[in-house]
Design a protein around this motif. Structure first.
Motif, mmCIF file in Angstrom:
data_model
loop_
_atom_site.group_PDB
_atom_site.id
_atom_site.type_symbol
_atom_site.label_atom_id
_atom_site.label_comp_id
_atom_site.label_asym_id
_atom_site.label_seq_id
_atom_site.Cartn_x
_atom_site.Cartn_y
_atom_site.Cartn_z
ATOM 1 N N GLU A 230 0.834 -1.199 0.000
ATOM 2 C CA GLU A 230 0.000 0.000 0.000
ATOM 3 C C GLU A 230 0.874 1.256 0.000
ATOM 4 O O GLU A 230 0.555 2.249 -0.674
ATOM 5 N N GLY A 231 1.967 1.189 0.730
ATOM 6 C CA GLY A 231 2.888 2.321 0.728
ATOM 7 C C GLY A 231 3.504 2.521 -0.642
ATOM 8 O O GLY A 231 3.696 3.661 -1.090
ATOM 9 N N ARG A 232 3.802 1.424 -1.318
ATOM 10 C CA ARG A 232 4.340 1.514 -2.676
ATOM 11 C C ARG A 232 3.329 2.130 -3.625
ATOM 12 O O ARG A 232 3.685 2.920 -4.505
ATOM 13 N N LYS A 233 2.051 1.777 -3.440
ATOM 14 C CA LYS A 233 1.018 2.334 -4.320
ATOM 15 C C LYS A 233 0.897 3.836 -4.118
ATOM 16 O O LYS A 233 0.815 4.603 -5.081
ATOM 17 N N VAL A 237 1.504 6.692 -6.966
ATOM 18 C CA VAL A 237 0.520 7.720 -7.332
ATOM 19 C C VAL A 237 1.145 9.103 -7.222
ATOM 20 O O VAL A 237 0.967 9.956 -8.100
ATOM 21 N N ALA A 238 1.890 9.344 -6.141
ATOM 22 C CA ALA A 238 2.519 10.651 -5.953
ATOM 23 C C ALA A 238 3.541 10.942 -7.052
ATOM 24 O O ALA A 238 3.615 12.057 -7.586
ATOM 25 N N LEU A 239 4.333 9.912 -7.423
ATOM 26 C CA LEU A 239 5.347 10.093 -8.460
ATOM 27 C C LEU A 239 4.687 10.349 -9.817
ATOM 28 O O LEU A 239 5.100 11.254 -10.568
ATOM 29 N N LEU A 240 3.646 9.574 -10.145
ATOM 30 C CA LEU A 240 2.949 9.765 -11.410
ATOM 31 C C LEU A 240 2.290 11.145 -11.466
ATOM 32 O O LEU A 240 2.297 11.801 -12.509
ATOM 33 N N THR A 241 1.734 11.590 -10.353
ATOM 34 C CA THR A 241 1.105 12.916 -10.308
ATOM 35 C C THR A 241 2.122 13.999 -10.624
ATOM 36 O O THR A 241 1.863 14.907 -11.431
ATOM 37 N N ARG A 242 3.301 13.907 -10.023
ATOM 38 C CA ARG A 242 4.337 14.915 -10.284
ATOM 39 C C ARG A 242 4.806 14.851 -11.740
ATOM 40 O O ARG A 242 5.022 15.879 -12.385
ATOM 41 N N GLN A 243 4.989 13.637 -12.257
ATOM 42 C CA GLN A 243 5.463 13.504 -13.634
ATOM 43 C C GLN A 243 4.450 14.059 -14.634
ATOM 44 O O GLN A 243 4.810 14.747 -15.589
ATOM 45 N N LEU A 244 3.170 13.755 -14.429
ATOM 46 C CA LEU A 244 2.133 14.222 -15.356
ATOM 47 C C LEU A 244 1.949 15.729 -15.276
ATOM 48 O O LEU A 244 1.755 16.398 -16.296
ATOM 49 N N ARG A 245 2.023 16.299 -14.072
ATOM 50 C CA ARG A 245 1.922 17.758 -13.953
ATOM 51 C C ARG A 245 3.126 18.438 -14.588
ATOM 52 O O ARG A 245 3.007 19.500 -15.187
ATOM 53 N N GLN A 259 -7.373 12.422 -10.165
ATOM 54 C CA GLN A 259 -8.222 11.958 -9.076
ATOM 55 C C GLN A 259 -8.583 10.483 -9.220
ATOM 56 O O GLN A 259 -8.996 9.830 -8.254
ATOM 57 N N ARG A 260 -8.420 9.942 -10.421
ATOM 58 C CA ARG A 260 -8.773 8.550 -10.666
ATOM 59 C C ARG A 260 -7.609 7.592 -10.408
ATOM 60 O O ARG A 260 -7.803 6.375 -10.346
ATOM 61 N N LEU A 261 -6.398 8.125 -10.271
ATOM 62 C CA LEU A 261 -5.235 7.246 -10.113
ATOM 63 C C LEU A 261 -5.319 6.350 -8.875
ATOM 64 O O LEU A 261 -4.962 5.164 -8.955
ATOM 65 N N PRO A 262 -5.764 6.864 -7.711
ATOM 66 C CA PRO A 262 -5.799 5.978 -6.537
ATOM 67 C C PRO A 262 -6.723 4.777 -6.703
ATOM 68 O O PRO A 262 -6.615 3.806 -5.950
ATOM 69 N N GLU A 263 -7.640 4.813 -7.680
ATOM 70 C CA GLU A 263 -8.535 3.687 -7.907
ATOM 71 C C GLU A 263 -7.838 2.522 -8.612
ATOM 72 O O GLU A 263 -8.348 1.396 -8.609
ATOM 73 N N LEU A 264 -6.702 2.787 -9.218
ATOM 74 C CA LEU A 264 -5.990 1.745 -9.963
ATOM 75 C C LEU A 264 -5.153 0.879 -9.034
ATOM 76 O O LEU A 264 -4.554 1.381 -8.081
ATOM 77 N N PRO A 265 -5.053 -0.428 -9.307
ATOM 78 C CA PRO A 265 -4.123 -1.277 -8.553
ATOM 79 C C PRO A 265 -2.681 -0.920 -8.908
ATOM 80 O O PRO A 265 -2.412 -0.282 -9.919
ATOM 81 N N LEU A 266 -1.769 -1.349 -8.072
ATOM 82 C CA LEU A 266 -0.361 -1.005 -8.253
ATOM 83 C C LEU A 266 0.156 -1.445 -9.620
ATOM 84 O O LEU A 266 0.911 -0.710 -10.275
ATOM 85 N N GLU A 267 -0.260 -2.626 -10.080
ATOM 86 C CA GLU A 267 0.227 -3.125 -11.369
ATOM 87 C C GLU A 267 -0.179 -2.197 -12.513
ATOM 88 O O GLU A 267 0.601 -1.968 -13.445
ATOM 89 N N ARG A 268 -1.417 -1.658 -12.448
ATOM 90 C CA ARG A 268 -1.871 -0.738 -13.492
ATOM 91 C C ARG A 268 -1.114 0.587 -13.417
ATOM 92 O O ARG A 268 -0.831 1.212 -14.443
#
Length: 299
Positions: A230-233, A237-245, A259-268
């Protein structure tokens, strides 16, 4: 192989690649690379180097990678350039860099645009010219690796990897990226083994440095990161948010998608980390999310 995507990814991280192809003496940090959509038209400048200093000597550079024969290419290119200059008025000169795999791919401009072909601002690069060149700079060695035939690619990649002290870890990271694109049948682990990289060297690549920096900023230890999914997820999410912004800037359409990223499993989320490298607009992110069954079931 999506060669245009590969080039644009390299251009983003290493503008010196284009500057050396053009023979320009400017510093690597003199330019920012991106794309530019011309509003109210169907035109889009796919590759645009804009100076980040006030030095008016530095030109605006339009870059196009053309791997498919297209009789309308030059008509479209010069139309996009002149319209961009008309709308944006950058107040400086310009250059156009066109990269072809070989001369056979290039098609003549239509008669209306033939005069543009003689402009000194137009620079054409044929990758076939680099296949057998020697004595190249480390940056241009990357061009040679891209231009190499598949049977030569592994040999050349191993040769360049053996010169890692000379070419530096950044170029080594690019070599791995090029191999991923050119040899998609090989796994990343096979490529890393092919380049004879050890764990210490792997942690010096850009990807591993970014992860390490995120871990330091969030105060996470490596053991906790590996032990708690869960910590990895949350970290992903935080890393992807920074990269996309960083890629698209802060905008309402992007924030809705984030806002939809936390709904995805770690693999996605890990799949998205690879997919976003090819995104050029936020619409592609929304399309990718729409294709995720985990989200559609909740809709």
């Amino acid at each position: 192989m999506k060669t245009d995507t590969l080039f644009y990814r390299l251009f983003q991280r290493k503008p010196a690649l284009a500057l050396e192809l053009l023979g320009l003496p400017y510093r690597n940090d003199s330019y920012r690379f991106g794309s530019e959509e011309i509003k109210q038209t169907a035109f889009r400048i796919d590759g645009l180097f804009t100076p980040i200093t006030d030095d008016l000597e530095l030109p605006v550079i339009f870059a196009e990678v053309q791997y498919q024969a297209d009789i309308d290419f030059y008509d479209r290119l010069f139309s996009e350039i002149t319209l961009y200059l008309r709308l944006h008025k950058p107040g400086r000169s310009w250059l156009a860099l066109v990269i072809y795999p070989d001369r056979r791919t290039e098609k003549a401009a239509s008669i209306e645009f033939v005069p543009f072909m003689n402009l000194p601002q137009l620079h054409r690069v044929y990758l076939e010219d680099y296949q057998n060149q020697s004595g190249l700079t480390p940056t241009l060695e990357l061009i040679r690796l891209i231009a190499s035939h598949k049977q030569q690619t592994i040999t050349l990649a191993r040769e360049l990897s053996g010169r890692r002290d000379e070419i530096g870890m950044e170029c080594l990271d690019f070599i791995e990226t090029i191999l991923v694109y050119k040899l998609p049948h090989l796994s990343r682990e096979e490529i890393k083994a092919m380049l004879a990289l050890n764990d210490i060297e792997l942690k010096q690549t850009r990807f591993y440095q970014e992860i390490a920096e995120e871990e330091r900023q969030e105060g996470l230890q490596e053991g906790r990161k590996e032990g708690r999914k869960e910590g990895r997820k949350e970290e992903c999410v935080a890393l992807l948010t920074r990269q996309l912004r960083r890629k698209f800037g802060v905008q309402p359409q992007l924030e809705t998608a984030l806002q939809r990223l936390p709904e995805l499993p770690l693999e996605r989320l890990e799949d998205l980390a690879d997919a976003l490298l090819d995104f050029t607009k936020t619409d592609e992110l929304h399309e990718w999310l729409q294709g995720m069954p985990d989200l559609n079931k909740r809709a």
